[in-house]
Design an enzyme around this catalytic site. Structure first.
Site, PDB file in Angstrom:
ATOM      1  CG  HIS A  92       5.245  -9.264  -0.876  1.00 54.91           C
ATOM      2  ND1 HIS A  92       4.568  -9.598   0.277  1.00 54.91           N
ATOM      3  CD2 HIS A  92       6.166 -10.242  -1.053  1.00 54.91           C
ATOM      4  CE1 HIS A  92       5.062 -10.723   0.772  1.00 54.91           C
ATOM      5  NE2 HIS A  92       6.032 -11.129  -0.021  1.00 54.91           N
ATOM      6  CG  ASP A 124      -0.292  -0.283   2.522  1.00 58.70           C
ATOM      7  OD1 ASP A 124       0.801   0.281   2.788  1.00 58.70           O
ATOM      8  OD2 ASP A 124      -0.844  -1.086   3.303  1.00 58.70           O
TER       9      ASP A 124
END
Length: 241
Positions: free
Chosen positions: A104, A89
């Protein structure tokens, strides 16, 4: 105060208080698929290659709608810490951490579609240019995909998919180095269900360093030097300023 060589490793639980669903909770990302495919099938390089229109629409609706959410107190507390996050995010960057590792990937970035392991630049993703009224066509155009992605011409979201592996693009060697140099690891808001936490625990046990787990319902680990904090990360930081 935390020592400089305490390594924090965070998961989706950290961003839950920013209104971003976790991955494996009742409303989590991995419980909501498309009409015909499960999340585990959608979030793959194979799906991106074979059905890019479906992949991009699913990715946009499941992740990109959260791109304007704000960081919370935990992200701000971690802003000056040695940090590896599983989260894509980008909220740790919004909170001011200049050198965290997003192992990631990040939803606000993309890369050229390339063979894994080849060097490639990470650039801003054009999400604000997406036409929601013509979502699929707009996404295919912005990612320069006609029917199927073309190597080194089309674009791919900067995210590690289930059938991909850690490469230097995701700073894996630096992440492993930080693990080896740590004299303590603190895991916050993670279910220990991904490879990076397994790698970290293997290194922690081999180096016999203490580990702390911060989670209201922590996973019990097969290691003697673990201290469990059965609480939310927001409660933990109030006692560790």
């Amino acid at each position: 105060m935390n020592k400089e060589n305490t390594l924090f490793i965070t998961g989706a639980g950290i961003s839950a208080e920013s209104g971003i669903p976790t991955f494996r909770g009742e409303d989590g990302f991995w419980t909501i698929g498309s009409r015909n495919y499960t999340p585990m099938e959608m979030a793959t390089r194979h799906m991106y290659q074979q059905q890019p229109e479906q992949f991009l629409a699913w990715y946009y609706n499941r992740f990109i709608t959260y791109r304007h959410h704000a960081e919370n107190d935990v992200h701000r507390w971690l802003a000056d810490k040695n940090l590896i996050t599983q989260n894509i995010d980008g909220l740790d960057g919004k909170a001011g951490n200049k050198n965290y590792i997003a192992i990631h990937g990040r939803i606000d970035k993309m890369t050229l579609y390339h063979t894994q392991g080849e060097p490639v630049e990470v650039i801003d993703a054009p999400w604000d240019q997406v036409d929601d009224q013509r979502l699929n066509q707009s996404l295919m155009h912005l990612f320069n995909i006609k029917n199927t992605p073309t190597l080194n011409e089309s674009y791919k979201p900067f995210v590690l998919l289930f059938d991909e592996y850690y490469t230097d693009l995701y700073r894996i060697d630096e992440a492993l180095s930080r693990m080896e140099q740590a004299d303590k690891m603190v895991f916050m808001g993670t279910s220990f269900s991904v490879n990076i936490t397994n790698m970290a625990m293997d290194i922690a046990m081999r180096n016999e360093i203490p580990v702390e787990v911060v989670d209201p319902d922590p996973v019990i680990l097969p290691y003697a030097k673990v201290k469990y904090h059965k609480m939310r990360a927001t409660d933990y930081i109030q006692h560790h300023d």
